[in-house]
Design a protein around this motif. Structure first.
Motif, PDB file in Angstrom:
ATOM      1  N   PHE A 147       0.819  -1.213   0.000  1.00 23.89           N
ATOM      2  CA  PHE A 147       0.000   0.000   0.000  1.00 23.89           C
ATOM      3  C   PHE A 147       0.856   1.269   0.000  1.00 23.89           C
ATOM      4  CE2 PHE A 147      -3.370  -2.730   2.210  1.00 23.89           C
ATOM      5  CZ  PHE A 147      -4.042  -2.958   1.030  1.00 23.89           C
ATOM      6  N   GLN A 207      -8.443   4.568   1.671  1.00 22.13           N
ATOM      7  CA  GLN A 207      -8.189   3.858   0.422  1.00 22.13           C
ATOM      8  C   GLN A 207      -7.899   2.383   0.699  1.00 22.13           C
ATOM      9  OE1 GLN A 207      -5.078   6.610  -0.891  1.00 22.13           O
ATOM     10  NE2 GLN A 207      -6.215   6.920  -2.810  1.00 22.13           N
ATOM     11  N   ARG A 208      -7.116   2.130   1.730  1.00 17.95           N
ATOM     12  CA  ARG A 208      -6.774   0.751   2.089  1.00 17.95           C
ATOM     13  C   ARG A 208      -8.030  -0.020   2.501  1.00 17.95           C
ATOM     14  NH1 ARG A 208      -0.620   1.323   4.368  1.00 17.95           N
ATOM     15  NH2 ARG A 208      -0.187   3.192   3.156  1.00 17.95           N
ATOM     16  N   ILE A 243      -9.992  -0.900  -0.610  1.00 11.24           N
ATOM     17  CA  ILE A 243      -9.324  -1.968  -1.357  1.00 11.24           C
ATOM     18  C   ILE A 243      -9.585  -3.329  -0.723  1.00 11.24           C
ATOM     19  CG2 ILE A 243      -7.022  -2.922  -1.893  1.00 11.24           C
ATOM     20  CD1 ILE A 243      -6.166   0.103  -2.248  1.00 11.24           C
ATOM     21  N   ASN A 268     -14.128  -6.511   0.306  1.00 15.62           N
ATOM     22  CA  ASN A 268     -14.527  -7.288  -0.878  1.00 15.62           C
ATOM     23  C   ASN A 268     -16.015  -7.602  -0.880  1.00 15.62           C
ATOM     24  OD1 ASN A 268     -12.055  -7.428  -2.226  1.00 15.62           O
ATOM     25  ND2 ASN A 268     -11.341  -9.001  -0.827  1.00 15.62           N
ATOM     26  N   THR A 281     -17.106   4.174  -4.255  1.00 19.72           N
ATOM     27  CA  THR A 281     -16.156   5.153  -3.733  1.00 19.72           C
ATOM     28  C   THR A 281     -16.551   6.523  -4.267  1.00 19.72           C
ATOM     29  OG1 THR A 281     -14.408   3.494  -3.709  1.00 19.72           O
ATOM     30  CG2 THR A 281     -13.717   5.782  -3.595  1.00 19.72           C
ATOM     31  N   THR A 307      -7.050   4.101  -5.799  1.00 20.03           N
ATOM     32  CA  THR A 307      -7.783   3.067  -5.060  1.00 20.03           C
ATOM     33  C   THR A 307      -8.111   1.895  -5.980  1.00 20.03           C
ATOM     34  OG1 THR A 307      -8.716   4.744  -3.598  1.00 20.03           O
ATOM     35  CG2 THR A 307      -9.811   2.615  -3.632  1.00 20.03           C
ATOM     36  N   VAL A 308      -8.560   2.188  -7.199  1.00 23.84           N
ATOM     37  CA  VAL A 308      -8.868   1.120  -8.155  1.00 23.84           C
ATOM     38  C   VAL A 308      -7.589   0.348  -8.510  1.00 23.84           C
ATOM     39  CG1 VAL A 308      -9.691   0.605 -10.481  1.00 23.84           C
ATOM     40  CG2 VAL A 308     -10.919   2.249  -9.066  1.00 23.84           C
ATOM     41  N   GLY A 336      -4.943   0.028  -6.671  1.00 28.42           N
ATOM     42  CA  GLY A 336      -4.620  -0.773  -5.478  1.00 28.42           C
ATOM     43  C   GLY A 336      -5.527  -1.986  -5.337  1.00 28.42           C
ATOM     44  N   LYS A 337      -6.812  -1.792  -5.644  1.00 28.00           N
ATOM     45  CA  LYS A 337      -7.784  -2.892  -5.561  1.00 28.00           C
ATOM     46  C   LYS A 337      -7.411  -4.014  -6.529  1.00 28.00           C
ATOM     47  CE  LYS A 337     -12.075  -4.237  -4.301  1.00 28.00           C
ATOM     48  NZ  LYS A 337     -12.416  -4.490  -2.919  1.00 28.00           N
ATOM     49  N   HIS A 391      -4.183  -5.687  -5.428  1.00 30.37           N
ATOM     50  CA  HIS A 391      -4.387  -6.565  -4.260  1.00 30.37           C
ATOM     51  C   HIS A 391      -5.104  -7.852  -4.655  1.00 30.37           C
ATOM     52  CE1 HIS A 391      -6.467  -7.926  -0.551  1.00 30.37           C
ATOM     53  NE2 HIS A 391      -5.271  -7.696  -0.044  1.00 30.37           N
TER      54      HIS A 391
END
Length: 199
Positions: free
Chosen positions: A133, A145-146, A149, A152, A158, A169-170, A172-173, A176
Motif C-alpha cells: 500500500f 483507500q486501504r 481496497i 470485498n 467510492t 484506489t482502483v 490498489g484494488k 491486491h
C-alpha cells in the motif's frame, strides 16, 4: 379438644409427607426428563457434526466476510438455528463447543458479528500489505483507500472529489486482488472514462 388438635396435627404431618413425596417424585421425573433430553441433544450434535464443522469453517476463513456471504451462509445453514436451544452443559462438554459457540454468536446478530470480523481482518491485512500500500502509487495510500481496497463486498462505491485518489484506489484494488490470487488477470475488467487513467 386435645384429641381434635392431635388429629389435625397428624393430618397436617401426613399432608406434609405427601407433599414432600410428590415434590421428590417430580424432581426424579424432571431429572429423568433432563437426562433423556441431554442424551437426545448429544446425539443431535453427533448427527450434525459434519454440518457444524462445514458451517464453522465457512465463518472461520481469514478473509473479508461480505454481505452476500453473510446472507448465503444464513440461508444455507438455517437449520443450525436449533443450536440455540441446546443445554449449555451439553455444548460445553462437546468437542465441538468452540464451533457451536462461534455459530451461535453469528446467529444471534449476523451484522454485528460480520462487522467485528471484518474490522479485525482489515487491521491484520493493512499490516500485512503495508509495503504494498505504501509503494503501489507515487504516494502511500490513505487508510480509507486501504479499507476500500480490502473490503470485498459485491458492490463497493467510492465517492470522492477530483484528484483525491479514486484511480489509485482502483489500481490498489486490482493489484491486491491479483497479489492475493482472488482473481486471475483475465477475470478482471477495469473501465475508465479518461484515457490518461489507462496509460
Amino acid at each position: 379438644a386435645a384429641r381434635e388438635r392431635e388429629e389435625a396435627e397428624q393430618a397436617a404431618r401426613e399432608e406434609e409427607a405427601r407433599r414432600m413425596a410428590e415434590q421428590a417424585r417430580q424432581r426424579i421425573v424432571a431429572a429423568e426428563e433432563r437426562r433423556l433430553e441431554a442424551e437426545k441433544q448429544k446425539a443431535q450434535i453427533e448427527e450434525w457434526e459434519p454440518i457444524i464443522r462445514r458451517a464453522h469453517h465457512e465463518l472461520d476463513i481469514n478473509e473479508y466476510f461480505s454481505g452476500h456471504q453473510m446472507d448465503a451462509w444464513a440461508k444455507r445453514h438455517k437449520p443450525l438455528d436449533k443450536l440455540n436451544n441446546l443445554m449449555p452443559e451439553i455444548v460445553n462438554a462437546s468437542p465441538l463447543s468452540k464451533q457451536i459457540s462461534q455459530i451461535t454468536k453469528f446467529l444471534a446478530n449476523p451484522n454485528d458479528w460480520r462487522e467485528k470480523k471484518n474490522k479485525k481482518f482489515l487491521i491484520t491485512e493493512k499490516r500485512k500489505f503495508k509495503t504494498f500500500f505504501d509503494t503501489i502509487e507515487k504516494h502511500p495510500l490513505t487508510g480509507k483507500q486501504r479499507d476500500a481496497i480490502l473490503s470485498n463486498d459485491n458492490r463497493c462505491l467510492t465517492v470522492a472529489g477530483a484528484g483525491t485518489g479514486k484511480t489509485s484506489t482502483v489500481v490498489g484494488k486490482v493489484g491486491h486482488l491479483l497479489k492475493t490470487q482472488w482473481w486471475e488477470p483475465n477475470e478482471i475488467l477495469v473501465l475508465s472514462f479518461s484515457s490518461s487513467t489507462v496509460v
